[in-house]
Design an enzyme around this catalytic site. Structure first.
Site, PDB file in Angstrom:
ATOM      1  N   TYR A  63     -82.341   2.219  33.519  1.00  0.00           N
ATOM      2  CA  TYR A  63     -81.587   3.355  34.069  1.00  0.00           C
ATOM      3  C   TYR A  63     -81.709   3.355  35.570  1.00  0.00           C
ATOM      4  CZ  TYR A  63     -79.660   6.339  30.453  1.00  0.00           C
ATOM      5  OH  TYR A  63     -78.870   6.866  29.472  1.00  0.00           O
ATOM      6  N   GLU A  65     -79.721   5.748  37.774  1.00  0.00           N
ATOM      7  CA  GLU A  65     -78.855   6.779  38.346  1.00  0.00           C
ATOM      8  C   GLU A  65     -79.079   6.888  39.846  1.00  0.00           C
ATOM      9  OE1 GLU A  65     -80.047   7.759  35.154  1.00  0.00           O
ATOM     10  OE2 GLU A  65     -78.731   9.379  34.426  1.00  0.00           O
ATOM     11  N   ASP A 214     -53.895   1.200  43.611  1.00  0.00           N
ATOM     12  CA  ASP A 214     -54.608   0.689  42.432  1.00  0.00           C
ATOM     13  C   ASP A 214     -54.166  -0.765  42.265  1.00  0.00           C
ATOM     14  OD1 ASP A 214     -55.355  -0.143  39.927  1.00  0.00           O
ATOM     15  OD2 ASP A 214     -54.808   1.713  38.913  1.00  0.00           O
ATOM     16  N   THR A 240     -59.759  -2.952  38.872  1.00  0.00           N
ATOM     17  CA  THR A 240     -60.672  -3.473  37.861  1.00  0.00           C
ATOM     18  C   THR A 240     -61.233  -4.779  38.415  1.00  0.00           C
ATOM     19  OG1 THR A 240     -58.841  -4.616  36.806  1.00  0.00           O
ATOM     20  CG2 THR A 240     -59.496  -2.504  35.846  1.00  0.00           C
ATOM     21  N   LYS A 243     -59.484  -8.782  35.840  1.00  0.00           N
ATOM     22  CA  LYS A 243     -58.152  -9.371  35.649  1.00  0.00           C
ATOM     23  C   LYS A 243     -58.056 -10.613  36.536  1.00  0.00           C
ATOM     24  CE  LYS A 243     -56.061  -5.029  34.156  1.00  0.00           C
ATOM     25  NZ  LYS A 243     -56.702  -3.794  34.640  1.00  0.00           N
ATOM     26  N   ARG A 249     -65.737  -6.960  32.792  1.00  0.00           N
ATOM     27  CA  ARG A 249     -64.907  -5.782  32.583  1.00  0.00           C
ATOM     28  C   ARG A 249     -65.528  -4.616  33.359  1.00  0.00           C
ATOM     29  NH1 ARG A 249     -60.925  -5.019  29.286  1.00  0.00           N
ATOM     30  NH2 ARG A 249     -61.056  -7.237  28.921  1.00  0.00           N
TER      31      ARG A 249
END
Ligand code: DSN
Length: 431
Positions: A63, A65, A214, A240, A243, A249
């Protein structure tokens, strides 16, 4: 309920194979599917083994954060280093000042930008999904259409117009001056043409809006210099990473504006997300390192050359290219020009049986519903990663046409599938 498969796992040493053959069987089958078929979905790619290894590493156990130097858990030192590498490489690639590498996806990157820059109920301008936009750009069932007010700018329509089905910048300006959106969104999911980011910025300035680009589909082309950059025009850029950028991903947000960056950081965490997926952040760093290599520029150039060659070959067989052609990695075929009865969903289904993987897609003003459509979206990022060149594209077009003209005849599909598999053997998956 999973169905039984005949396929045997292809790796004897993978720990999943020994521990959990039920799951491994399907991973093995998928490995074989990817290796023996042509992946022509415009938004997909094949990552390197190094990118996959980072995703499968011990970093998934932690973790983290917060952000480098400001975490809420102990033991994050190495993660700070990795996230800094990812951020530095991202800003080097896109030639900008600030990067947030934590968004889990492109849609969640977009949601974070909306949260950072808009209040609920605010108006923003975008291209509608049916014309090639994205569901996070205002589709009514998506957060963006539920909590905000989209106004959509049109494409140019007019068969005689040389820019038929391309962005109508005059209409964008008129719409924005009328509705005074707080944010103008450009960048699309099924748009084969170059985007004029400078013109969008002029319009955003004229109507007092911020500009968000985007670039999920074209990010790899941008960093390779094969599509104009959204910087310095856009106030914020989302993408993203999986691609044309050929990473894991995930999502990424970039800006040159320090105040916007602070708002975005707060919107990503704690606004939208908890712990970042640090194994994916590490894989992003590895992929960005690959994209910084000279060979990536050659890759992006080849993606476009392949798209152009495939579009030319398909057009020669009677398929209509939406907008009349392609400048980037994808093309949208209007199937009805070849056969008025042909639907996108039938075409994509028949092609899959023949080992050619695409997706059905609406075309502008499509009379058919989204589950049927009259279009097929085709892209070359994945086949280019495997090494296919322009010389292979006439053959790919011939297979596509043979399957569609046969209207999914099983014998034809089986024959083509065998020929496709033979070609695939010449172009192994990245390793
Ligand atoms: N689903 C993606 C695509 O295929 O373009 C967009 O997020």
């Amino acid at each position: 309920m999973a169905t039984e498969l005949d396929t045997e796992p292809t790796s004897e040493i993978n720990p999943i194979a020994a521990q959990d053959p039920s799951v491994w069987r399907y991973i093995g089958a998928e490995q074989e599917r990817q290796a023996s078929t042509l992946e022509l979905i415009a938004s997909e790619n094949h990552t390197s083994a190094a990118v996959m290894a980072a995703m499968g590493s011990c970093l998934t156990n932690k973790y983290c954060e917060g952000y480098p130097g400001k975490r809420y858990y102990q033991g994050c030192g190495f993660y700070d280093q990795i996230e800094d590498i990812a951020r530095d490489r991202a800003t080097e690639l896109f030639k900008c000042e600030f990067a947030n590498v934590q968004p889990h996806s492109g849609a969640s990157a977009n949601a974070a930008v909306f949260m950072a820059l808009l209040e609920a109920g605010d108006t923003f301008a975008s291209l509608v999904l049916a014309d090639g936009g994205h569901l996070s750009h205002g589709m009514k069932l998506n957060f963006s259409g539920t909590y905000f007010k989209p106004v959509h700018y049109p494409l140019i329509y007019g068969l005689d117009h040389e820019k038929h089905e391309q962005i109508d910048y005059d209409a964008v300006r008129a719409l924005c001056l009328e509705h005074k959106p707080k944010l103008v969104v450009c960048g699309y999911s099924a748009y084969p043409r170059t985007i004029d980011f400078a013109k969008f910025r002029e319009i955003a300035d004229e109507c007092g809006a911020l500009l968000m680009a985007d670039v999920a589909h074209i990010a790899g082309l941008i960093v390779a210099g094969e599509h104009p950059s959204p910087f310095p025009h856009a106030h914020v850029v989302t993408t993203t990473t999986h691609k044309t950028l050929r990473g894991p991903r995930g999502g990424l947000i970039l800006t040159n504006d320090e105040e916007i960056f602070k708002k975005i950081n707060r919107a990503v965490f704690p606004g939208m997300q908890g712990g970042p997926l640090m194994h994916v952040v590490a894989a992003k760093a590895v992929a960005f390192g690959e994209a910084l290599q000279p060979s990536f520029k050659q890759y992006a150039k080849q993606v476009i050359a392949n798209a152009h060659a495939l579009a030319t070959a398909l057009s020669g067989k009677g398929y209509r290219l939406v907008s009349g052609g392609t400048d980037n990695h994808l093309m949208l075929l209007d199937l009805t020009a070849r056969d008025a009865e042909l639907t996108g969903v039938d075409a994509a289904t028949w092609l899959e049986k023949a080992g050619i993987v695409t997706n059905h897609n609406g075309i502008p003003k499509d009379p058919r519903p989204p589950r049927v459509t009259s279009g097929l979206r085709i892209g070359t990022p994945a086949v280019t990663t495997r090494g296919l060149t322009e010389a292979d594209m006439p053959q790919v077009a011939e297979w596509i046409d043979r399957v569609l003209v046969s209207r999914g005849d099983t014998d034809v599909a089986d024959t083509v599938r065998g020929e496709v598999a033979d070609l695939c053997k010449r172009y192994p998956m990245p390793h």
